[in-house]
Design an enzyme around this catalytic site. Structure first.
Site, PDB file in Angstrom:
ATOM      1  N   ARG A 255       0.840  -1.195   0.000  1.00 42.14           N
ATOM      2  CA  ARG A 255       0.000   0.000   0.000  1.00 42.14           C
ATOM      3  C   ARG A 255       0.878   1.250   0.000  1.00 42.14           C
ATOM      4  O   ARG A 255       1.799   1.365   0.812  1.00 42.14           O
ATOM      5  CB  ARG A 255      -0.930   0.015   1.220  1.00 42.14           C
ATOM      6  CG  ARG A 255      -1.881  -1.185   1.235  1.00 42.14           C
ATOM      7  CD  ARG A 255      -2.852  -1.135   2.397  1.00 42.14           C
ATOM      8  NE  ARG A 255      -3.661  -2.344   2.446  1.00 42.14           N
ATOM      9  CZ  ARG A 255      -4.586  -2.600   3.369  1.00 42.14           C
ATOM     10  NH1 ARG A 255      -4.826  -1.702   4.317  1.00 42.14           N
ATOM     11  NH2 ARG A 255      -5.269  -3.721   3.341  1.00 42.14           N
TER      12      ARG A 255
ATOM     13  N   ARG B  53       2.261   1.452  10.251  1.00 47.01           N
ATOM     14  CA  ARG B  53       1.779   1.757   8.900  1.00 47.01           C
ATOM     15  C   ARG B  53       2.934   1.607   7.912  1.00 47.01           C
ATOM     16  O   ARG B  53       3.729   2.523   7.737  1.00 47.01           O
ATOM     17  CB  ARG B  53       1.203   3.179   8.851  1.00 47.01           C
ATOM     18  CG  ARG B  53       0.297   3.431   7.654  1.00 47.01           C
ATOM     19  CD  ARG B  53      -0.287   4.829   7.689  1.00 47.01           C
ATOM     20  NE  ARG B  53      -1.136   5.052   8.844  1.00 47.01           N
ATOM     21  CZ  ARG B  53      -2.438   4.750   8.887  1.00 47.01           C
ATOM     22  NH1 ARG B  53      -3.018   4.212   7.834  1.00 47.01           N
ATOM     23  NH2 ARG B  53      -3.150   4.988   9.975  1.00 47.01           N
TER      24      ARG B  53
ATOM     25  N   GLU C 204      -6.520  -0.500  15.453  1.00 44.91           N
ATOM     26  CA  GLU C 204      -7.173  -1.490  14.607  1.00 44.91           C
ATOM     27  C   GLU C 204      -6.184  -2.590  14.198  1.00 44.91           C
ATOM     28  O   GLU C 204      -5.064  -2.306  13.781  1.00 44.91           O
ATOM     29  CB  GLU C 204      -7.726  -0.826  13.356  1.00 44.91           C
ATOM     30  CG  GLU C 204      -8.378  -1.800  12.374  1.00 44.91           C
ATOM     31  CD  GLU C 204      -8.558  -1.216  10.981  1.00 44.91           C
ATOM     32  OE1 GLU C 204      -8.582  -2.004  10.032  1.00 44.91           O
ATOM     33  OE2 GLU C 204      -8.652   0.024  10.864  1.00 44.91           O
TER      34      GLU C 204
ATOM     35  N   SER D 174     -10.384  -5.593  10.317  1.00 42.99           N
ATOM     36  CA  SER D 174     -11.655  -4.998   9.910  1.00 42.99           C
ATOM     37  C   SER D 174     -12.422  -6.083   9.165  1.00 42.99           C
ATOM     38  O   SER D 174     -11.919  -6.641   8.176  1.00 42.99           O
ATOM     39  CB  SER D 174     -11.412  -3.788   9.002  1.00 42.99           C
ATOM     40  OG  SER D 174     -12.615  -3.105   8.723  1.00 42.99           O
TER      41      SER D 174
ATOM     42  N   ARG E 255       1.022  -5.774  12.826  1.00 42.43           N
ATOM     43  CA  ARG E 255       0.405  -5.148  14.002  1.00 42.43           C
ATOM     44  C   ARG E 255       0.273  -6.146  15.153  1.00 42.43           C
ATOM     45  O   ARG E 255       0.314  -5.765  16.320  1.00 42.43           O
ATOM     46  CB  ARG E 255      -0.945  -4.543  13.641  1.00 42.43           C
ATOM     47  CG  ARG E 255      -0.803  -3.355  12.696  1.00 42.43           C
ATOM     48  CD  ARG E 255      -2.055  -2.514  12.619  1.00 42.43           C
ATOM     49  NE  ARG E 255      -1.831  -1.356  11.760  1.00 42.43           N
ATOM     50  CZ  ARG E 255      -2.664  -0.317  11.655  1.00 42.43           C
ATOM     51  NH1 ARG E 255      -3.796  -0.304  12.349  1.00 42.43           N
ATOM     52  NH2 ARG E 255      -2.374   0.698  10.869  1.00 42.43           N
TER      53      ARG E 255
END
Length: 334
Positions: free
Chosen positions: A169, A184, A256, A259, A298
């Site tokens: 990403r 990130r 988070e 999801s 994460r």
């Protein structure tokens, strides 16, 4: 914070930046093994305990695959596109063809026209789907598109599939956010859970998928919370979304880590994915669901921060120790 204690344990942020730039990390020794162990444990748990079938998918996909799951056109800037070698060759040939057509002692307007033609030809090649591939931002793309343009039999549903893949990403919409540590990254690993079901089964499947993701956090004994998102926080593809947020003591907040969304028939319509109900002549669109089970990086952060000891070492969670070859803790370098 994992970014502070990580370098003494094998998180090499400097080498990652040297090799690939910001938001890339190089891992060494037992830290690299722990990262691998987390991914393997997640995949083994989802396949053996939660009924998902393991898949190995392409990491490069066609443009229509990202359109099918909703990443394009809206989130194109957050994904990486890759030019194939044939496209680069075609660009060179096209430019040379136009520039060789410039004759000596011609006015500048004539030269400019040929230059513009060369640029236009290059642009056509760059935007052609036949010359561009896309790195997957999540295995949701490759897993969900496995049923694109198909008519499934009633007996094939529900279909539950999973894959552990790298994800890429550009994080174009997150400039300046979480630049420190692993939170990130431009490249990370994730176990993705995808379900293809009948419309009447999607609501129950959604709850089942959330429990599958939660089961990893429970097995790792990590504190977390489950959040039902309001409409304004949901993606355009989803009709209902839960976020799982893990506690990170180094940051003093929940972040988070998964999801889980029920996309209804949104993606199915874009992919033209249908099934034929038993005893009926017509077809219906399937419902698709996806969720992380979980994001590996994460989870590594959560393990480092929740299992750190007073001496700077990291205790290895019990369920991960069989994957660590007898290593029970990560010890800081002297």
């Amino acid at each position: 914070d994992h970014a502070d204690i990580g370098p003494s344990l094998g998180l090499d942020f400097e080498t990652g930046v040297k090799i690939a730039g910001t938001r890339f990390t190089f891992m060494r020794g037992a830290m690299a093994r722990l990262n691998r162990a987390i991914g393997q444990f997640m995949l083994d748990h989802q396949t053996s305990e939660n009924g998902y079938s393991e898949c190995a998918t392409p990491y490069l996909v066609r443009e229509e695959a990202l359109f099918g799951t909703g990443q394009l056109p809206k989130f194109g800037e957050d994904s990486y596109s890759v030019l194939t070698s044939s496209s680069l060759s075609s660009i060179g040939d096209s430019i040379n063809e136009h520039l060789l057509g410039i004759e000596e002692e011609k006015p500048s307007s004539y030269v400019n026209e040929h230059m513009l033609n060369a640029i236009a030809a290059e642009a056509r090649i760059l935007t052609s789907p036949n010359h561009t591939a896309w790195l997957i931002p999540t295995a949701e793309v490759s897993l969900t598109n496995s049923v694109r343009e198909e008519i499934l039999d009633d007996a094939q549903l529900p279909m539950r599939i999973t894959a552990l893949t790298p994800c890429f990403r550009s994080e174009a919409g997150a400039a300046g956010k979480d630049t420190k540590g692993l939170i990130r990254q431009h490249q990370f690993e994730k176990v993705e859970l995808v379900s293809i079901v009948k419309p009447e089964d999607s609501a129950a499947e959604h709850e089942r998928k959330v429990e599958a993701a939660e089961s990893i956090l429970k097995a790792l004994e990590l504190p977390y919370r489950k959040m039902l998102l309001c409409t304004g926080d949901m993606g355009a593809t989803a009709r209902k979304t839960y976020d799982l947020e893990v506690w990170l003591p180094g940051q003093g907040l929940y972040r988070e880590i998964s999801s889980v969304s029920n996309c209804g028939e949104y993606q199915a319509r874009r992919m033209n994915a249908r099934y034929r109900p038993e005893g009926e002549k017509g077809t219906k669109f399937v419902h698709t669901l996806n969720g992380s089970g979980l994001a590996v990086g994460r989870t590594l952060v959560a393990v480092i921060e929740n299992y750190q000891q007073a001496d700077g070492s990291i205790e290895i969670p019990a369920v991960l120790q069989p994957y660590m070859g007898g290593i029970q803790s990560l010890e800081p370098a002297n």
